[in-house]
Each structure stands twice: as C-alpha cells, then as structure tokens.
Enzyme design. Structure first.
Site, PDB file in Angstrom:
ATOM      1  N   ARG A  76     -11.573   7.240   4.212  1.00  0.00           N
ATOM      2  CA  ARG A  76     -11.942   5.837   4.028  1.00  0.00           C
ATOM      3  C   ARG A  76     -12.564   5.632   2.646  1.00  0.00           C
ATOM      4  O   ARG A  76     -13.342   6.470   2.198  1.00  0.00           O
ATOM      5  CB  ARG A  76     -12.924   5.458   5.133  1.00  0.00           C
ATOM      6  CG  ARG A  76     -13.161   3.986   5.265  1.00  0.00           C
ATOM      7  CD  ARG A  76     -12.630   3.439   6.578  1.00  0.00           C
ATOM      8  NE  ARG A  76     -12.477   1.988   6.513  1.00  0.00           N
ATOM      9  CZ  ARG A  76     -13.258   1.142   7.203  1.00  0.00           C
ATOM     10  NH1 ARG A  76     -14.172   1.593   8.001  1.00  0.00           N
ATOM     11  NH2 ARG A  76     -13.063  -0.166   7.087  1.00  0.00           N
ATOM     12  N   ASP A 128       0.317   3.942   1.541  1.00  0.00           N
ATOM     13  CA  ASP A 128       0.332   4.665   2.823  1.00  0.00           C
ATOM     14  C   ASP A 128       0.982   3.884   3.960  1.00  0.00           C
ATOM     15  O   ASP A 128       0.950   4.313   5.105  1.00  0.00           O
ATOM     16  CB  ASP A 128      -1.095   5.065   3.210  1.00  0.00           C
ATOM     17  CG  ASP A 128      -2.038   3.870   3.225  1.00  0.00           C
ATOM     18  OD1 ASP A 128      -1.577   2.746   3.445  1.00  0.00           O
ATOM     19  OD2 ASP A 128      -3.242   4.076   3.005  1.00  0.00           O
ATOM     20  N   ASP A 163       0.841  -1.205   0.000  1.00  0.00           N
ATOM     21  CA  ASP A 163       0.000   0.000   0.000  1.00  0.00           C
ATOM     22  C   ASP A 163       0.871   1.248   0.000  1.00  0.00           C
ATOM     23  O   ASP A 163       1.954   1.258   0.586  1.00  0.00           O
ATOM     24  CB  ASP A 163      -0.899   0.022   1.244  1.00  0.00           C
ATOM     25  CG  ASP A 163      -2.062  -0.948   1.105  1.00  0.00           C
ATOM     26  OD1 ASP A 163      -2.143  -1.637   0.083  1.00  0.00           O
ATOM     27  OD2 ASP A 163      -2.890  -0.995   2.037  1.00  0.00           O
ATOM     28  N   MET A 192       0.877   4.101   9.130  1.00  0.00           N
ATOM     29  CA  MET A 192      -0.041   4.334   8.017  1.00  0.00           C
ATOM     30  C   MET A 192      -0.386   5.813   7.976  1.00  0.00           C
ATOM     31  O   MET A 192      -0.876   6.374   8.953  1.00  0.00           O
ATOM     32  CB  MET A 192      -1.324   3.520   8.148  1.00  0.00           C
ATOM     33  CG  MET A 192      -2.110   3.541   6.839  1.00  0.00           C
ATOM     34  SD  MET A 192      -3.682   2.678   6.883  1.00  0.00           S
ATOM     35  CE  MET A 192      -4.739   3.996   7.418  1.00  0.00           C
ATOM     36  N   HIS A 252      -5.823   8.940   5.891  1.00  0.00           N
ATOM     37  CA  HIS A 252      -6.529   9.264   4.638  1.00  0.00           C
ATOM     38  C   HIS A 252      -8.007   9.024   4.818  1.00  0.00           C
ATOM     39  O   HIS A 252      -8.441   8.416   5.807  1.00  0.00           O
ATOM     40  CB  HIS A 252      -5.992   8.395   3.494  1.00  0.00           C
ATOM     41  CG  HIS A 252      -6.100   6.926   3.791  1.00  0.00           C
ATOM     42  ND1 HIS A 252      -7.273   6.226   3.675  1.00  0.00           N
ATOM     43  CD2 HIS A 252      -5.176   6.036   4.241  1.00  0.00           C
ATOM     44  CE1 HIS A 252      -7.067   4.972   4.012  1.00  0.00           C
ATOM     45  NE2 HIS A 252      -5.806   4.819   4.382  1.00  0.00           N
ATOM     46  N   GLU A 291     -10.323  -8.589  -0.051  1.00  0.00           N
ATOM     47  CA  GLU A 291      -9.373  -9.226  -0.982  1.00  0.00           C
ATOM     48  C   GLU A 291      -8.153  -9.787  -0.257  1.00  0.00           C
ATOM     49  O   GLU A 291      -7.591 -10.807  -0.662  1.00  0.00           O
ATOM     50  CB  GLU A 291      -8.970  -8.236  -2.084  1.00  0.00           C
ATOM     51  CG  GLU A 291      -7.845  -7.248  -1.782  1.00  0.00           C
ATOM     52  CD  GLU A 291      -8.175  -6.218  -0.704  1.00  0.00           C
ATOM     53  OE1 GLU A 291      -9.369  -6.040  -0.405  1.00  0.00           O
ATOM     54  OE2 GLU A 291      -7.244  -5.610  -0.175  1.00  0.00           O
ATOM     55  N   ASP A 292      -7.750  -9.134   0.837  1.00  0.00           N
ATOM     56  CA  ASP A 292      -6.583  -9.626   1.571  1.00  0.00           C
ATOM     57  C   ASP A 292      -6.940 -10.906   2.348  1.00  0.00           C
ATOM     58  O   ASP A 292      -6.145 -11.852   2.403  1.00  0.00           O
ATOM     59  CB  ASP A 292      -6.006  -8.537   2.490  1.00  0.00           C
ATOM     60  CG  ASP A 292      -7.077  -7.814   3.292  1.00  0.00           C
ATOM     61  OD1 ASP A 292      -8.277  -8.049   3.050  1.00  0.00           O
ATOM     62  OD2 ASP A 292      -6.712  -7.019   4.179  1.00  0.00           O
ATOM     63  N   TRP A 312     -13.732  -1.311  -0.727  1.00  0.00           N
ATOM     64  CA  TRP A 312     -12.797  -1.641   0.344  1.00  0.00           C
ATOM     65  C   TRP A 312     -13.082  -2.992   0.993  1.00  0.00           C
ATOM     66  O   TRP A 312     -14.228  -3.292   1.326  1.00  0.00           O
ATOM     67  CB  TRP A 312     -12.854  -0.546   1.422  1.00  0.00           C
ATOM     68  CG  TRP A 312     -11.891  -0.786   2.536  1.00  0.00           C
ATOM     69  CD1 TRP A 312     -10.601  -0.349   2.615  1.00  0.00           C
ATOM     70  CD2 TRP A 312     -12.152  -1.539   3.730  1.00  0.00           C
ATOM     71  NE1 TRP A 312     -10.037  -0.791   3.789  1.00  0.00           N
ATOM     72  CE2 TRP A 312     -10.968  -1.518   4.488  1.00  0.00           C
ATOM     73  CE3 TRP A 312     -13.254  -2.225   4.220  1.00  0.00           C
ATOM     74  CZ2 TRP A 312     -10.856  -2.152   5.715  1.00  0.00           C
ATOM     75  CZ3 TRP A 312     -13.151  -2.876   5.447  1.00  0.00           C
ATOM     76  CH2 TRP A 312     -11.959  -2.824   6.181  1.00  0.00           C
TER      77      TRP A 312
HETATM   78  N1  UDP Z   1      -5.713   2.974  -2.789  1.00  0.00           N
HETATM   79  C1  UDP Z   1      -5.565   4.107  -3.609  1.00  0.00           C
HETATM   80  N2  UDP Z   1      -6.633   4.890  -3.872  1.00  0.00           N
HETATM   81  C2  UDP Z   1      -7.863   4.638  -3.350  1.00  0.00           C
HETATM   82  C3  UDP Z   1      -8.019   3.522  -2.514  1.00  0.00           C
HETATM   83  C4  UDP Z   1      -6.917   2.721  -2.237  1.00  0.00           C
HETATM   84  O1  UDP Z   1      -4.476   4.381  -4.084  1.00  0.00           O
HETATM   85  O2  UDP Z   1      -8.804   5.402  -3.616  1.00  0.00           O
HETATM   86  C5  UDP Z   1      -4.574   2.066  -2.584  1.00  0.00           C
HETATM   87  C6  UDP Z   1      -3.498   2.684  -1.734  1.00  0.00           C
HETATM   88  O3  UDP Z   1      -2.268   2.110  -2.066  1.00  0.00           O
HETATM   89  C7  UDP Z   1      -3.932   2.275  -0.355  1.00  0.00           C
HETATM   90  C8  UDP Z   1      -4.390   0.855  -0.601  1.00  0.00           C
HETATM   91  O4  UDP Z   1      -4.998   0.908  -1.885  1.00  0.00           O
HETATM   92  O5  UDP Z   1      -2.892   2.370   0.574  1.00  0.00           O
HETATM   93  C9  UDP Z   1      -5.348   0.296   0.436  1.00  0.00           C
HETATM   94  O6  UDP Z   1      -6.490   1.075   0.552  1.00  0.00           O
HETATM   95  P1  UDP Z   1      -6.876   1.858   1.891  1.00  0.00           P
HETATM   96  O7  UDP Z   1      -5.683   2.637   2.337  1.00  0.00           O
HETATM   97  O8  UDP Z   1      -8.119   2.613   1.650  1.00  0.00           O
HETATM   98  O9  UDP Z   1      -7.173   0.678   2.896  1.00  0.00           O
HETATM   99  P2  UDP Z   1      -6.808   0.576   4.456  1.00  0.00           P
HETATM  100  O10 UDP Z   1      -5.666  -0.378   4.498  1.00  0.00           O
HETATM  101  O11 UDP Z   1      -6.442   1.932   4.952  1.00  0.00           O
HETATM  102  O12 UDP Z   1      -7.987   0.033   5.125  1.00  0.00           O
HETATM  103 MN    MN Z   2      -4.701   2.920   4.192  1.00  0.00          MN
END
Ligand code: UDP
Ligand code: MN
Length: 378
Positions: free
Chosen positions: A310, A211, A209, A305, A308, A278-279, A275
């Site tokens: 959601r 972030d 990811d 992290m 950002h 998939e993992d 969201w």
């Molecule tokens: N991501 C992105 N744009 C989006 C949504 C997700 O680039 O609009 C990519 C980005 O690399 C991000 C990863 O997908 O770190 C995982 O998504 P997100 O951060 O929303 O999930 P989290 O792990 O924070 O629940």
């Molecule tokens: Mn994230």
C-alpha cells in the site's frame, strides 16, 4: 344429463367440432409464440441500438494513414507497407472478430519475456494498429508509474494482445514520477495526456493503473460519448461491482475519456499527493461539468489487480475533496508545471520520466485565493 351431452355433441357436428377446436388452439398458440419472439427480438435490438447510437456521436478516426503518418513523422516508426498512404483498407468491423471472452492473467512475466512474445506485433515505442483493416478508434494508454518493475512485464504481456484483438490503433505510455516525493498519480495522468497528445491524433485516452488487468476482452476500449469508468469489478474488491450503491462514485483503477471530456474538466487535479482522492475528484469534475460516467456490465468490466504494498495514504484527501468546486478551472491542465527528463522508446512502450514538482511547493490554488467560489454543486 347424458342425453343432453349427446345432443350437444351432435350439434357440434361430432368429430368435426373437435378438429376445429384443435386447429383453433394451435393457431392461438402459434400467434402467442410469434408475438413473444417478436417482443424478445425487439428488446434485444433496442439495447444494441442504444449502445451503438450513443457511441456514434463521437467521430470515428477518419483516416488511419493520417494517424500512421503522424506517428512516422513524430517518432520515426515506419508503417507496415512503406506506401501506406495509397493503400486503402476496409474499415474494421464494429465487433472485432477475434475476441475470446475471458482471458487469464499471468502475473509473473518479465519485460524480456513479454518482448519475446509480442515484439513482432508491436512497433518500437509500443505502437500498434490492425494490419488488415482500418481501426475505428485510436487510443493512448497512459500508465502512471514509479517503482513497480515487477508489474511492468505482466502489464505489457497482457495488454498488447488484448488491445490487438480489439483492432485498435493504440500506444502505451508509461509516465514515471522522478524523485522520491509522495506519489501524485493525477499529475502524471495530466502529463501523460499532454505528452501523448503531441503524438496523436488519439480519439481517446485510457488512464490505466499498471496493476489493473482486464479479464474479458469483450470489454472494448473504444471511445464513448461520455467518460467511461473501466475498472468496474476488481479482484481486490472481491469483484463487487461499483454499479452497486455502496460506492457508486468510484472512478479509480482505469478509465477512458475523450479529449473533449478531459479539456472540459481541465484534466485531473494537481493537489493530491499520496494515495487517494484524485479519482473521486475527477468524478466530481465530470458531474459538475454536466457529463455522466458510463460503465459496462460488471461481468465484462472485470479486472484482476496484481497485489502490491500500500502507498502512503493522503490523510487530507477528504478535506481537499470537499474544498470548493471553484478551483476546478484553475487546478488541472491549465496550471500544471512539469519538466520532461527523458523520453525513451522501448520495444513495447514509451517511457516518459518527468519531474512534477513537490507537495511543499504552494501550487494549490484552493489555499486562500479561490476559497470564496461557488460551492453549490459539490
Ligand atoms: N503507482 C506506481 N507506484 C507507486 C504508487 C502507484 O506506479 O508507488 C501507480 C501504479 O500504476 C498503480 C497506480 O499508481 O497501479 C495506483 O496506485 P495503487 O496501486 O497504490 O492504488 P490502489 O488502486 O491499489 O489503491
Ligand atoms: Mn493497485
């Protein structure tokens, strides 16, 4: 009573007896200490050996020049010497010598700033390799991406020096989803694997990811004999370790897999839009294929992290997850359709813009056709 004591004292030879006792006590103490030390050393060595043996089962990149030449041929970047095929370098040490341990995360860095800082040590397109030794591993870093401009600079600024200190051959690929359809992280990871594979050879692939930034460079991005979950303790989870029992099947954020692992599970599922899910699906694939997920201890595998908004949550994710495992051979790399729009080499990364289709297209192989498949191992 006193008389008896004196007699005993005389029997023992007086002072001589005391001396002998002291010598005995010292000897016993010495033997105990040495035994304890030996036990400690053998325990420490045992742990090290287990780790090294396990990883030794994956072949080390045999010839870094093959790698460089493949890159030169495929993307037109030139190696550092020009005559790289005749220069023989020693192998890099198994413990990279310039690791620093804890690393600070700078969250507000622009791409331009990152380029100014690291442009000289990275080849155009985001490729890099150690100059003075032959890397033990070649790793493609694949970042699923859309609409997170403010995080790109921080990622590049953090990851390049991090990976360079680990003396890896590596390259960074951003795989961006074209259009406004719900985000599909897993499809992008499949595309990233297939596209970066063409530019290899890579020993393994980090699905990462944008972030998630590692906070300790002892957390090595080398390839492992089993798929490895990287983002074990993350700031958004208050650094609670996913070794814990609450959600020990967590496989999100960042992970590292060899080509063999990826092909064995037919890559990631294509049917998760929005969201989540998939993992967890990949975790199931891995265990279904009789592999195991490895993790390093949480104090190394620690990630910040960047905050950002959601994404839109996929409310169907549990339903899809529970659908039969019989879809795994059909839902993944083998039925993936995509169209590459552009591939652009930037100073610190390669940008792949891709059309991965839409959620309304009925390419979900679980719909009816495969619903009767074996469900035992889910
Ligand atoms: N991501 C992105 N744009 C989006 C949504 C997700 O680039 O609009 C990519 C980005 O690399 C991000 C990863 O997908 O770190 C995982 O998504 P997100 O951060 O929303 O999930 P989290 O792990 O924070 O629940
Ligand atoms: Mn994230």
């Amino acid at each position: 009573m006193w008389g008896e004591g004196r007699r005993w004292w005389r029997c023992m030879g007086g002072g001589l007896g005391v001396g002998l006792m002291v010598v005995w006590v010292v000897r016993v103490c010495l033997i105990l200490t040495i035994t304890l030390l030996m036990l400690l050393v053998s325990l420490l060595l045992k742990n090290r050996i287990t780790l090294q043996e396990a990883d030794a089962s994956i072949p080390v990149q045999a010839n870094v020049y093959a790698f460089k030449e493949a890159l030169e041929a495929s993307v037109g970047v030139s190696g550092d010497s020009g005559k790289s095929s005749v220069k023989v370098l020693p192998g890099c040490p198994s413990t990279p010598p310039h690791l620093v341990g804890e690393v600070k995360v700078e969250e507000s860095v622009t791409v331009k700033e990152a380029e100014a800082r690291h442009g000289a040590s990275v080849k155009y397109g985001g490729f890099s390799w150690p100059e003075h030794c032959e890397a033990r591993w070649s790793v493609a870093i694949i970042v699923p991406y859309r609409d997170r401009e403010h995080q790109v600079g921080a990622f590049l600024n953090h990851m390049h020096p991090f990976l360079q200190r680990q003396q890896l051959n590596y390259s960074i690929y951003f795989v961006e989803q074209d259009g406004t359809e719900l985000f599909n992280r897993a499809r992008l990871l499949n595309v990233g694997f297939l596209e970066s594979h063409k530019e290899g050879p890579w020993d393994c692939y980090a699905f990462h990811d944008v972030d998630m930034l590692p906070e300790n460079d002892y957390h090595l991005y080398h390839c492992s004999a089993q798929p490895r979950h990287l983002a074990v303790a993350t700031s958004n989870n208050k650094y609670r370790s996913s070794h814990g029992i609450l959600y020990h099947t967590y496989y999100g954020g960042a992970c590292l897999m060899g080509e063999g692992h990826i092909r064995k599970v037919n890559g990631w599922s294509n049917i998760y839009w929005g969201w989540g899910g998939e993992d967890d699906d990949m975790w199931r694939r891995i265990t279904f294929a009789d592999m195991a997920v490895w993790r390093y201890p949480a104090h190394f595998a620690k990630y910040k992290m960047i905050k950002h908004k959601r994404q839109i949550v996929n409310e169907d994710r549990y339903k899809i997850l529970k659908r039969n495992t019989g879809r795994y051979p059909y839902d993944g790399l083998k039925n993936l359709n995509y169209t590459i729009k552009t591939v652009t080499r930037h100073p610190l990364y390669t940008h792949i813009l891709v059309d991965i289709g839409s959620s309304s297209a009925q390419d979900d192989p679980t719909n009816k056709k495969f619903s009767g498949h074996n469900n035992k191992k889910t």
